[in-house]
Design an enzyme around this catalytic site. Structure first.
Site, short mmCIF file in Angstrom:
data_model
loop_
_atom_site.label_atom_id
_atom_site.label_comp_id
_atom_site.label_asym_id
_atom_site.label_seq_id
_atom_site.Cartn_x
_atom_site.Cartn_y
_atom_site.Cartn_z
N TYR A 1 -0.14 1.15 -19.56
CA TYR A 1 0.92 1.41 -18.57
C TYR A 1 1.81 2.54 -19.06
O TYR A 1 1.73 2.97 -20.21
CB TYR A 1 1.73 0.14 -18.28
CG TYR A 1 2.68 -0.29 -19.38
CD1 TYR A 1 2.20 -0.82 -20.58
CD2 TYR A 1 4.06 -0.17 -19.22
CE1 TYR A 1 3.08 -1.21 -21.58
CE2 TYR A 1 4.95 -0.56 -20.22
CZ TYR A 1 4.45 -1.08 -21.39
OH TYR A 1 5.32 -1.46 -22.40
N LYS B 1 -0.15 2.20 -25.49
CA LYS B 1 0.80 1.51 -24.60
C LYS B 1 0.03 0.50 -23.74
O LYS B 1 -0.18 0.67 -22.54
CB LYS B 1 1.58 2.53 -23.75
CG LYS B 1 2.90 1.94 -23.22
CD LYS B 1 3.83 3.04 -22.76
CE LYS B 1 5.01 2.52 -21.96
NZ LYS B 1 5.98 1.72 -22.72
N GLU C 1 10.29 -1.06 -34.80
CA GLU C 1 10.98 -0.50 -33.62
C GLU C 1 11.62 -1.64 -32.85
O GLU C 1 11.61 -2.79 -33.30
CB GLU C 1 9.99 0.28 -32.74
CG GLU C 1 8.80 -0.52 -32.29
CD GLU C 1 7.73 0.33 -31.59
OE1 GLU C 1 8.06 1.32 -30.94
OE2 GLU C 1 6.55 -0.06 -31.71
N LEU D 1 4.89 2.50 -31.20
CA LEU D 1 4.53 3.31 -30.03
C LEU D 1 5.20 4.69 -30.19
O LEU D 1 6.38 4.75 -30.54
CB LEU D 1 5.06 2.64 -28.75
CG LEU D 1 4.64 3.35 -27.48
CD1 LEU D 1 3.20 2.99 -27.13
CD2 LEU D 1 5.56 2.98 -26.32
N1 PLP Z 1 8.50 1.24 -28.40
C1 PLP Z 1 7.99 0.28 -27.60
C2 PLP Z 1 7.30 -0.90 -28.22
C3 PLP Z 1 8.14 0.38 -26.21
O1 PLP Z 1 7.62 -0.58 -25.41
C4 PLP Z 1 8.82 1.48 -25.66
C5 PLP Z 1 8.99 1.64 -24.22
O2 PLP Z 1 8.66 0.79 -23.44
C6 PLP Z 1 9.34 2.44 -26.54
C7 PLP Z 1 9.14 2.30 -27.91
C8 PLP Z 1 10.06 3.66 -26.03
O3 PLP Z 1 9.16 4.56 -25.47
P1 PLP Z 1 9.63 5.62 -24.37
O4 PLP Z 1 10.74 6.37 -24.97
O5 PLP Z 1 8.43 6.44 -24.14
O6 PLP Z 1 10.04 4.81 -23.17
#
Ligand code: PLP
Length: 283
Positions: free
Chosen positions: A33, A147, A179, A203
Protein backbone atom coordinates in the site's frame (compact mmCIF):
# COMPACT_ATOMS: atom_id res chain seq x y z
CA UNK A 1 -21.51 11.87 3.42
CA UNK A 2 -20.40 8.86 1.40
CA UNK A 3 -17.18 8.74 -0.57
CA UNK A 4 -16.47 7.87 -4.13
CA UNK A 5 -13.81 5.14 -4.09
CA UNK A 6 -11.88 3.28 -6.78
CA UNK A 7 -11.98 -0.49 -7.22
CA UNK A 8 -10.37 -2.23 -10.21
CA UNK A 9 -11.15 0.37 -12.85
CA UNK A 10 -14.43 1.75 -11.46
CA UNK A 11 -15.21 4.88 -9.45
CA UNK A 12 -18.13 3.89 -7.24
CA UNK A 13 -19.92 4.78 -4.02
CA UNK A 14 -18.12 3.30 -0.99
CA UNK A 15 -21.30 1.37 -0.06
CA UNK A 16 -21.11 -0.52 -3.37
CA UNK A 17 -17.36 -1.26 -3.25
CA UNK A 18 -16.48 -4.95 -2.84
CA UNK A 19 -13.44 -7.21 -3.11
CA UNK A 20 -13.52 -11.03 -3.41
CA UNK A 21 -13.20 -13.16 -0.24
CA UNK A 22 -10.53 -15.02 -2.26
CA UNK A 23 -8.44 -11.89 -2.63
CA UNK A 24 -4.90 -12.72 -1.50
CA UNK A 25 -4.72 -9.39 0.31
CA UNK A 26 -7.54 -10.65 2.56
CA UNK A 27 -6.29 -14.26 2.89
CA UNK A 28 -2.51 -13.72 3.18
CA UNK A 29 -1.89 -9.95 3.49
CA UNK A 30 -0.30 -10.54 0.07
CA UNK A 31 -0.19 -6.95 -1.07
CA UNK A 32 1.31 -3.52 -0.59
CA UNK A 33 0.00 0.00 0.00
CA UNK A 34 0.86 3.68 -0.14
CA UNK A 35 -0.53 6.76 1.57
CA UNK A 36 -0.17 10.16 -0.08
CA UNK A 37 -0.97 13.41 1.70
CA UNK A 38 -3.19 16.01 0.05
CA UNK A 39 -2.74 19.72 0.77
CA UNK A 40 -4.88 22.35 -1.01
CA UNK A 41 -6.15 19.45 -3.19
CA UNK A 42 -2.58 18.74 -4.37
CA UNK A 43 -0.40 15.67 -3.84
CA UNK A 44 2.59 15.93 -1.48
CA UNK A 45 5.92 14.20 -2.23
CA UNK A 46 4.27 12.30 -5.09
CA UNK A 47 7.39 11.06 -6.99
CA UNK A 48 8.82 9.49 -3.82
CA UNK A 49 5.59 7.66 -3.01
CA UNK A 50 5.38 6.35 -6.57
CA UNK A 51 8.93 5.06 -6.62
CA UNK A 52 8.45 3.32 -3.24
CA UNK A 53 5.18 1.80 -4.52
CA UNK A 54 6.95 0.40 -7.56
CA UNK A 55 9.79 -0.91 -5.41
CA UNK A 56 7.37 -2.63 -2.97
CA UNK A 57 5.63 -4.34 -5.92
CA UNK A 58 8.94 -5.42 -7.40
CA UNK A 59 10.23 -6.85 -4.12
CA UNK A 60 7.24 -9.23 -3.83
CA UNK A 61 6.83 -9.93 -7.58
CA UNK A 62 3.48 -8.27 -8.19
CA UNK A 63 3.33 -6.81 -11.73
CA UNK A 64 2.64 -3.06 -11.99
CA UNK A 65 -1.09 -2.84 -12.69
CA UNK A 66 -0.91 0.62 -14.31
CA UNK A 67 1.55 3.32 -15.27
CA UNK A 68 2.50 6.18 -12.96
CA UNK A 69 0.48 8.59 -15.14
CA UNK A 70 -2.59 6.36 -14.92
CA UNK A 71 -2.20 6.09 -11.16
CA UNK A 72 -1.86 9.87 -10.91
CA UNK A 73 -5.06 10.21 -12.96
CA UNK A 74 -6.96 7.91 -10.59
CA UNK A 75 -5.68 9.74 -7.50
CA UNK A 76 -6.66 13.12 -9.00
CA UNK A 77 -10.14 11.79 -9.79
CA UNK A 78 -10.52 10.55 -6.19
CA UNK A 79 -9.41 13.97 -4.91
CA UNK A 80 -11.80 15.89 -7.17
CA UNK A 81 -14.84 13.60 -6.91
CA UNK A 82 -14.61 13.80 -3.11
CA UNK A 83 -13.74 17.55 -3.11
CA UNK A 84 -10.76 16.67 -0.92
CA UNK A 85 -8.91 19.78 0.21
CA UNK A 86 -6.77 18.31 2.99
CA UNK A 87 -6.24 14.69 3.99
CA UNK A 88 -4.94 11.41 2.64
CA UNK A 89 -5.34 9.11 -0.33
CA UNK A 90 -4.84 5.43 0.51
CA UNK A 91 -4.00 3.00 -2.30
CA UNK A 92 -3.63 -0.74 -2.02
CA UNK A 93 -2.46 -3.25 -4.61
CA UNK A 94 -2.78 -6.97 -3.87
CA UNK A 95 -1.68 -9.96 -5.90
CA UNK A 96 -5.32 -10.60 -6.82
CA UNK A 97 -7.95 -13.26 -6.21
CA UNK A 98 -7.46 -17.04 -6.61
CA UNK A 99 -8.55 -20.20 -4.79
CA UNK A 100 -6.65 -20.34 -1.51
CA UNK A 101 -3.14 -21.63 -1.97
CA UNK A 102 0.09 -20.23 -0.52
CA UNK A 103 1.74 -20.65 -3.88
CA UNK A 104 0.66 -18.16 -6.56
CA UNK A 105 0.62 -18.24 -10.31
CA UNK A 106 2.25 -15.43 -12.24
CA UNK A 107 -0.86 -14.59 -14.30
CA UNK A 108 -3.05 -13.23 -11.48
CA UNK A 109 -4.62 -9.83 -12.08
CA UNK A 110 -3.70 -7.46 -9.23
CA UNK A 111 -6.52 -5.88 -7.23
CA UNK A 112 -6.29 -2.08 -7.04
CA UNK A 113 -8.28 -0.14 -4.45
CA UNK A 114 -8.12 3.56 -3.60
CA UNK A 115 -10.00 5.83 -1.18
CA UNK A 116 -9.61 9.23 0.47
CA UNK A 117 -9.74 10.32 4.10
CA UNK A 118 -10.32 13.88 5.30
CA UNK A 119 -7.71 14.88 7.90
CA UNK A 120 -6.34 18.23 9.08
CA UNK A 121 -2.60 17.79 8.49
CA UNK A 122 -1.24 21.32 8.85
CA UNK A 123 -3.24 22.82 11.74
CA UNK A 124 -3.90 20.28 14.47
CA UNK A 125 -3.24 19.79 18.17
CA UNK A 126 -0.53 17.15 17.67
CA UNK A 127 1.66 19.33 15.47
CA UNK A 128 1.01 22.41 17.63
CA UNK A 129 1.54 20.96 21.14
CA UNK A 130 3.51 17.77 20.43
CA UNK A 131 2.64 14.17 21.27
CA UNK A 132 3.55 11.37 23.66
CA UNK A 133 5.12 8.09 22.56
CA UNK A 134 5.00 4.71 24.25
CA UNK A 135 7.85 2.25 23.71
CA UNK A 136 6.89 -1.28 22.62
CA UNK A 137 8.85 -4.26 21.32
CA UNK A 138 9.21 -4.25 17.52
CA UNK A 139 7.60 -7.60 16.64
CA UNK A 140 7.51 -7.15 12.85
CA UNK A 141 8.89 -9.44 10.15
CA UNK A 142 12.39 -9.03 8.72
CA UNK A 143 11.42 -7.04 5.57
CA UNK A 144 10.13 -3.84 7.13
CA UNK A 145 11.47 -1.95 4.11
CA UNK A 146 8.50 -3.25 2.07
CA UNK A 147 5.26 -1.32 2.63
CA UNK A 148 3.29 -4.55 3.11
CA UNK A 149 -0.37 -4.64 4.20
CA UNK A 150 0.68 -7.22 6.84
CA UNK A 151 0.37 -4.71 9.67
CA UNK A 152 -0.74 -6.80 12.67
CA UNK A 153 2.37 -5.96 14.72
CA UNK A 154 1.74 -2.25 14.14
CA UNK A 155 -1.98 -2.60 14.92
CA UNK A 156 -1.10 -4.12 18.32
CA UNK A 157 1.76 -1.67 18.94
CA UNK A 158 -0.38 1.38 18.19
CA UNK A 159 -3.29 0.02 20.24
CA UNK A 160 -0.95 -0.52 23.22
CA UNK A 161 0.26 3.08 22.81
CA UNK A 162 -3.32 4.38 22.68
CA UNK A 163 -4.28 2.38 25.79
CA UNK A 164 -1.35 4.00 27.63
CA UNK A 165 -2.54 7.47 26.61
CA UNK A 166 0.12 7.91 23.92
CA UNK A 167 -0.31 9.08 20.33
CA UNK A 168 2.16 6.70 18.73
CA UNK A 169 4.24 3.60 19.48
CA UNK A 170 8.04 3.82 19.53
CA UNK A 171 9.29 0.45 18.36
CA UNK A 172 12.33 -1.12 20.01
CA UNK A 173 14.56 -3.86 18.62
CA UNK A 174 17.51 -5.08 20.75
CA UNK A 175 17.30 -1.96 22.91
CA UNK A 176 17.43 0.38 19.88
CA UNK A 177 14.67 2.47 18.37
CA UNK A 178 13.74 1.36 14.86
CA UNK A 179 10.85 3.74 14.12
CA UNK A 180 7.32 4.68 15.11
CA UNK A 181 4.31 2.38 14.65
CA UNK A 182 3.51 4.17 11.41
CA UNK A 183 6.16 6.90 11.32
CA UNK A 184 9.91 7.53 11.16
CA UNK A 185 11.46 8.51 14.52
CA UNK A 186 14.18 11.06 15.31
CA UNK A 187 15.92 12.57 18.32
CA UNK A 188 17.97 15.74 18.53
CA UNK A 189 20.97 15.93 20.89
CA UNK A 190 23.37 18.87 21.05
CA UNK A 191 22.03 20.18 17.73
CA UNK A 192 22.47 16.86 15.87
CA UNK A 193 19.45 15.11 14.34
CA UNK A 194 19.73 11.33 14.85
CA UNK A 195 17.62 8.75 13.01
CA UNK A 196 17.90 5.04 12.15
CA UNK A 197 19.78 4.37 8.88
CA UNK A 198 17.94 2.88 5.90
CA UNK A 199 18.04 -0.91 5.90
CA UNK A 200 15.55 -3.80 6.15
CA UNK A 201 14.71 -2.89 9.77
CA UNK A 202 12.70 0.23 8.83
CA UNK A 203 10.40 1.50 6.14
CA UNK A 204 12.17 4.10 3.97
CA UNK A 205 9.86 7.00 4.86
CA UNK A 206 9.18 9.40 2.00
CA UNK A 207 8.64 12.27 4.44
CA UNK A 208 11.99 11.23 5.98
CA UNK A 209 13.74 11.40 2.60
CA UNK A 210 12.35 14.89 1.87
CA UNK A 211 13.14 16.16 5.35
CA UNK A 212 16.72 14.82 5.28
CA UNK A 213 17.29 16.65 1.98
CA UNK A 214 16.16 19.84 3.70
CA UNK A 215 18.35 19.09 6.74
CA UNK A 216 21.37 18.80 4.42
CA UNK A 217 20.44 21.91 2.41
CA UNK A 218 20.12 23.93 5.62
CA UNK A 219 23.39 22.69 7.11
CA UNK A 220 21.76 21.02 10.11
CA UNK A 221 23.94 18.18 11.47
CA UNK A 222 22.65 14.66 10.85
CA UNK A 223 23.74 11.29 12.20
CA UNK A 224 22.02 8.27 10.60
CA UNK A 225 22.53 5.56 13.21
CA UNK A 226 20.45 3.41 15.52
CA UNK A 227 19.91 5.10 18.91
CA UNK A 228 18.87 3.51 22.19
CA UNK A 229 15.69 4.10 24.16
CA UNK A 230 17.86 5.63 26.91
CA UNK A 231 19.26 8.12 24.38
CA UNK A 232 15.71 8.98 23.39
CA UNK A 233 14.78 9.62 27.05
CA UNK A 234 17.81 11.92 27.35
CA UNK A 235 17.26 13.79 24.04
CA UNK A 236 16.91 17.57 23.85
CA UNK A 237 14.09 17.29 21.31
CA UNK A 238 12.35 14.51 19.38
CA UNK A 239 9.90 14.17 16.51
CA UNK A 240 8.27 11.73 14.13
CA UNK A 241 7.44 12.08 10.44
CA UNK A 242 4.91 10.45 8.11
CA UNK A 243 2.70 11.45 5.21
CA UNK A 244 -0.17 11.39 7.72
CA UNK A 245 1.50 13.65 10.32
CA UNK A 246 4.21 15.59 8.41
CA UNK A 247 6.73 16.67 11.08
CA UNK A 248 5.15 16.00 14.48
CA UNK A 249 6.93 17.08 17.70
CA UNK A 250 7.38 14.53 20.51
CA UNK A 251 7.24 15.99 24.04
CA UNK A 252 7.23 12.78 26.14
CA UNK A 253 8.34 9.16 25.84
CA UNK A 254 6.95 6.61 28.32
CA UNK A 255 5.64 9.54 30.39
CA UNK A 256 9.14 11.07 30.73
CA UNK A 257 9.39 14.60 29.33
CA UNK A 258 11.73 14.99 26.35
CA UNK A 259 14.00 18.00 27.03
CA UNK A 260 11.85 20.75 28.50
CA UNK A 261 8.67 18.75 27.81
CA UNK A 262 7.56 21.35 25.27
CA UNK A 263 8.12 21.72 21.52
CA UNK A 264 11.75 22.75 20.90
CA UNK A 265 13.16 25.27 18.39
CA UNK A 266 14.83 22.81 15.99
CA UNK A 267 11.65 20.77 15.59
CA UNK A 268 9.69 23.99 14.94
CA UNK A 269 12.19 24.88 12.22
CA UNK A 270 11.86 21.40 10.68
CA UNK A 271 8.09 21.80 10.57
CA UNK A 272 8.47 25.13 8.78
CA UNK A 273 11.07 23.84 6.32
CA UNK A 274 9.00 20.75 5.51
CA UNK A 275 5.71 22.61 5.00
CA UNK A 276 7.31 25.29 2.81
CA UNK A 277 8.91 22.63 0.61
CA UNK A 278 5.76 20.47 0.53
CA UNK A 279 3.67 23.42 -0.68
CA UNK A 280 6.27 24.39 -3.27
CA UNK A 281 6.59 20.86 -4.71
CA UNK A 282 2.94 19.68 -4.51
CA UNK A 283 1.48 18.50 -7.82
N1 PLP B 1 7.51 3.86 9.10
C1 PLP B 1 6.40 3.08 9.07
C2 PLP B 1 6.44 1.74 9.74
C3 PLP B 1 5.23 3.55 8.45
O1 PLP B 1 4.13 2.77 8.42
C4 PLP B 1 5.23 4.83 7.87
C5 PLP B 1 4.04 5.36 7.21
O2 PLP B 1 2.99 4.79 7.22
C6 PLP B 1 6.40 5.60 7.95
C7 PLP B 1 7.53 5.07 8.55
C8 PLP B 1 6.47 6.97 7.32
O3 PLP B 1 6.54 6.88 5.94
P1 PLP B 1 6.06 8.09 5.01
O4 PLP B 1 6.82 9.27 5.44
O5 PLP B 1 6.41 7.64 3.65
O6 PLP B 1 4.58 8.22 5.23
Amino acid sequence: MTRTVYVNGDFIDEADATVSIFDRGFLFADGIYEVVAIMDSKLIDFPGHMSRLRRSLREINIPEPMSEDELLGVIREIVSSNSLDEGLVYMEITRGAADRDFVFSADLKPTVVMFSQIKPLVENQASRDGVKLKSVLDLRWARRDIKSVGLLAQVLAKQAAKSAGAYEALMIKDGHVTEGGSSSAYIIKDGVVVTHPLNNDILPGITRACLLDLVAANEISLDERAFTLEEAYAADEAFITAASTYVCPVVAIDDRPVGSGTVGPIVRRMQQLYLENARATAV
